[in-house]
Design a protein around this motif. Structure first.
Motif, PDB file in Angstrom:
ATOM      1  N   GLN A  43       2.966  10.475  -1.760  1.00  0.00           N
ATOM      2  CA  GLN A  43       3.058   9.870  -0.603  1.00  0.00           C
ATOM      3  C   GLN A  43       2.074   9.890  -0.091  1.00  0.00           C
ATOM      4  OE1 GLN A  43       6.551   9.013   0.476  1.00  0.00           O
ATOM      5  NE2 GLN A  43       6.818   9.294  -1.414  1.00  0.00           N
ATOM      6  N   ARG A  44       1.178  10.101   0.415  1.00  0.00           N
ATOM      7  CA  ARG A  44      -0.065  10.593   0.977  1.00  0.00           C
ATOM      8  C   ARG A  44      -0.701   9.481   0.288  1.00  0.00           C
ATOM      9  NH1 ARG A  44      -1.895  16.243   2.917  1.00  0.00           N
ATOM     10  NH2 ARG A  44      -0.016  17.159   3.765  1.00  0.00           N
ATOM     11  N   ASN A  45      -0.477   9.182  -0.893  1.00  0.00           N
ATOM     12  CA  ASN A  45      -1.154   8.638  -1.847  1.00  0.00           C
ATOM     13  C   ASN A  45      -1.648   6.982  -1.395  1.00  0.00           C
ATOM     14  OD1 ASN A  45      -3.427   7.855  -3.548  1.00  0.00           O
ATOM     15  ND2 ASN A  45      -1.915   7.165  -5.053  1.00  0.00           N
ATOM     16  N   PHE A  46      -0.313   7.022  -0.767  1.00  0.00           N
ATOM     17  CA  PHE A  46       0.144   5.329  -0.827  1.00  0.00           C
ATOM     18  C   PHE A  46      -0.082   4.772   0.652  1.00  0.00           C
ATOM     19  CE2 PHE A  46       4.912   6.319  -1.784  1.00  0.00           C
ATOM     20  CZ  PHE A  46       4.783   6.060  -3.478  1.00  0.00           C
ATOM     21  N   ALA A  47      -1.741   5.652   1.698  1.00  0.00           N
ATOM     22  CA  ALA A  47      -2.682   4.882   2.152  1.00  0.00           C
ATOM     23  C   ALA A  47      -3.976   4.751   1.083  1.00  0.00           C
ATOM     24  CB  ALA A  47      -2.322   6.523   2.355  1.00  0.00           C
ATOM     25  N   THR A  48      -3.649   5.108   0.214  1.00  0.00           N
ATOM     26  CA  THR A  48      -4.607   3.605  -0.569  1.00  0.00           C
ATOM     27  C   THR A  48      -4.402   1.813  -0.150  1.00  0.00           C
ATOM     28  OG1 THR A  48      -4.065   3.792  -2.573  1.00  0.00           O
ATOM     29  CG2 THR A  48      -5.703   5.821  -1.925  1.00  0.00           C
ATOM     30  N   GLY A  49      -2.836   2.100  -0.392  1.00  0.00           N
ATOM     31  CA  GLY A  49      -2.413   0.455  -0.045  1.00  0.00           C
ATOM     32  C   GLY A  49      -3.306  -0.008   1.309  1.00  0.00           C
ATOM     33  N   TYR A  50      -3.520   0.751   1.726  1.00  0.00           N
ATOM     34  CA  TYR A  50      -4.313  -0.051   3.597  1.00  0.00           C
ATOM     35  C   TYR A  50      -5.710  -0.699   3.123  1.00  0.00           C
ATOM     36  CZ  TYR A  50      -0.747   3.033   5.791  1.00  0.00           C
ATOM     37  OH  TYR A  50       0.753   2.838   6.481  1.00  0.00           O
ATOM     38  N   ILE A  51      -6.012   0.153   1.998  1.00  0.00           N
ATOM     39  CA  ILE A  51      -7.391  -0.583   1.720  1.00  0.00           C
ATOM     40  C   ILE A  51      -7.381  -2.115   0.796  1.00  0.00           C
ATOM     41  CG2 ILE A  51      -9.804  -0.512   0.188  1.00  0.00           C
ATOM     42  CD1 ILE A  51      -9.505   2.555   1.562  1.00  0.00           C
ATOM     43  N   THR A  52      -6.648  -1.583  -0.360  1.00  0.00           N
ATOM     44  CA  THR A  52      -5.889  -2.647  -1.551  1.00  0.00           C
ATOM     45  C   THR A  52      -6.022  -3.513  -1.178  1.00  0.00           C
ATOM     46  OG1 THR A  52      -4.006  -0.760  -1.751  1.00  0.00           O
ATOM     47  CG2 THR A  52      -6.820  -0.761  -3.513  1.00  0.00           C
ATOM     48  N   VAL A  53      -4.262  -4.164  -0.657  1.00  0.00           N
ATOM     49  CA  VAL A  53      -3.575  -4.634  -0.099  1.00  0.00           C
ATOM     50  C   VAL A  53      -4.602  -6.038   0.228  1.00  0.00           C
ATOM     51  CG1 VAL A  53      -1.514  -5.719   0.630  1.00  0.00           C
ATOM     52  CG2 VAL A  53      -1.464  -3.396  -1.182  1.00  0.00           C
ATOM     53  N   PRO A  54      -5.164  -5.745   1.702  1.00  0.00           N
ATOM     54  CA  PRO A  54      -5.406  -7.019   2.319  1.00  0.00           C
ATOM     55  C   PRO A  54      -6.372  -7.489   1.038  1.00  0.00           C
ATOM     56  CG  PRO A  54      -4.867  -4.687   3.902  1.00  0.00           C
ATOM     57  CD  PRO A  54      -4.839  -4.096   2.205  1.00  0.00           C
ATOM     58  N   VAL A  55      -7.165  -6.470   1.191  1.00  0.00           N
ATOM     59  CA  VAL A  55      -8.437  -7.152   0.200  1.00  0.00           C
ATOM     60  C   VAL A  55      -7.808  -8.027  -0.439  1.00  0.00           C
ATOM     61  CG1 VAL A  55      -9.837  -6.203  -1.464  1.00  0.00           C
ATOM     62  CG2 VAL A  55     -10.014  -4.884   0.480  1.00  0.00           C
ATOM     63  N   MET A  56      -6.597  -7.496  -1.624  1.00  0.00           N
ATOM     64  CA  MET A  56      -6.270  -7.671  -2.920  1.00  0.00           C
ATOM     65  C   MET A  56      -6.434  -9.600  -2.232  1.00  0.00           C
ATOM     66  SD  MET A  56      -4.630  -5.190  -5.615  1.00  0.00           S
ATOM     67  CE  MET A  56      -3.860  -6.370  -6.451  1.00  0.00           C
ATOM     68  N   ILE A  57      -5.275  -9.878  -1.262  1.00  0.00           N
ATOM     69  CA  ILE A  57      -4.918 -10.768  -0.815  1.00  0.00           C
ATOM     70  C   ILE A  57      -5.918 -12.057  -0.494  1.00  0.00           C
ATOM     71  CG2 ILE A  57      -3.587 -11.666   1.752  1.00  0.00           C
ATOM     72  CD1 ILE A  57      -1.405  -8.988   1.359  1.00  0.00           C
ATOM     73  N   VAL A  58      -6.989 -11.452   0.339  1.00  0.00           N
ATOM     74  CA  VAL A  58      -7.768 -11.750   0.513  1.00  0.00           C
ATOM     75  C   VAL A  58      -8.130 -12.485  -0.704  1.00  0.00           C
ATOM     76  CG1 VAL A  58     -10.552 -11.976   1.685  1.00  0.00           C
ATOM     77  CG2 VAL A  58      -8.226 -11.380   2.957  1.00  0.00           C
ATOM     78  N   GLU A  59      -8.725 -11.830  -1.631  1.00  0.00           N
ATOM     79  CA  GLU A  59      -9.091 -12.132  -3.400  1.00  0.00           C
ATOM     80  C   GLU A  59      -8.117 -13.210  -3.843  1.00  0.00           C
ATOM     81  OE1 GLU A  59     -10.759 -10.396  -6.853  1.00  0.00           O
ATOM     82  OE2 GLU A  59      -8.854  -8.847  -5.460  1.00  0.00           O
ATOM     83  N   TRP A  60      -7.263 -13.222  -3.734  1.00  0.00           N
ATOM     84  CA  TRP A  60      -5.801 -13.938  -3.987  1.00  0.00           C
ATOM     85  C   TRP A  60      -6.614 -15.872  -3.072  1.00  0.00           C
ATOM     86  CZ3 TRP A  60      -1.590 -14.542  -7.320  1.00  0.00           C
ATOM     87  CH2 TRP A  60      -0.885 -13.288  -7.783  1.00  0.00           C
ATOM     88  N   ILE A  61      -6.255 -15.168  -2.430  1.00  0.00           N
ATOM     89  CA  ILE A  61      -7.086 -16.263  -1.150  1.00  0.00           C
ATOM     90  C   ILE A  61      -7.808 -17.598  -1.656  1.00  0.00           C
ATOM     91  CG2 ILE A  61      -6.816 -17.504   0.882  1.00  0.00           C
ATOM     92  CD1 ILE A  61      -4.934 -15.051   2.105  1.00  0.00           C
ATOM     93  N   THR A  62      -8.538 -15.938  -1.788  1.00  0.00           N
ATOM     94  CA  THR A  62     -10.008 -17.272  -1.523  1.00  0.00           C
ATOM     95  C   THR A  62     -10.105 -17.681  -3.598  1.00  0.00           C
ATOM     96  OG1 THR A  62     -11.515 -15.234  -2.609  1.00  0.00           O
ATOM     97  CG2 THR A  62     -11.128 -15.904   0.087  1.00  0.00           C
TER      98      THR A  62
END
Length: 139
Positions: A43-62
């Motif tokens: 449950q605490r590990n889900f916090a990694t999504g706060y880093i990975t999700v925005p980075v992956m989204i911007v990576e996909w867009i670019t």
């Protein structure tokens, strides 16, 4: 386009390094966590999504922006590898993390580690591909 390319390359390199860390250190350490403590840890590990999700989204867009602007084989391969990463993430990693949070077991952790090789290899290939593309474009 230079800014978009720079952002894309930097985010891809960041995610490649992060994915190798997860593959070699983070996920294998899951096997060391006591089963009775694992659900809370996950449950605490889900916090990694706060880093990975925005980075992956911007990576996909670019990345797809670059494919749109420069529709050559380099960017098509990059796009195909981004799709492989996305499919692996949403078909394997996310559902497995959710299952682990509900009912942890070593078999699921091993499955997570095995299937994450798809992302690790894809990000690594993308980093190599982008480096070659950059050298080729500058030379």
């Amino acid at each position: 386009m230079t800014i978009v390319l720079t952002i894309h390359i930097l985010l891809t390199l960041f995610m490649t390094g992060l994915c190798w860390f997860v593959q070699i250190v983070h996920y294998p350490l899951f096997l060391q966590i006591r089963q009775e403590d694992f659900a809370e840890y996950e449950q605490r590990n889900f916090a990694t999504g706060y880093i990975t999700v925005p980075v992956m989204i911007v990576e996909w867009i670019t990345g797809f922006w670059m494919l749109w602007e420069t529709p050559d084989v380099w960017w098509m391969i990059n796009g195909a590898l981004m799709i492989a990463i996305g499919l692996s993430t949403f078909l394997f990693q996310v559902p497995t993390h959710l299952r682990l949070a509900a009912s942890p077991n070593p078999q699921l952790i091993r499955f997570l580690i095995r299937t994450n090789w798809i992302r690790t290899a894809s990000w690594t290939l993308r980093s190599i591909l982008l480096a070659i593309w950059l050298i080729h474009s500058l030379g």
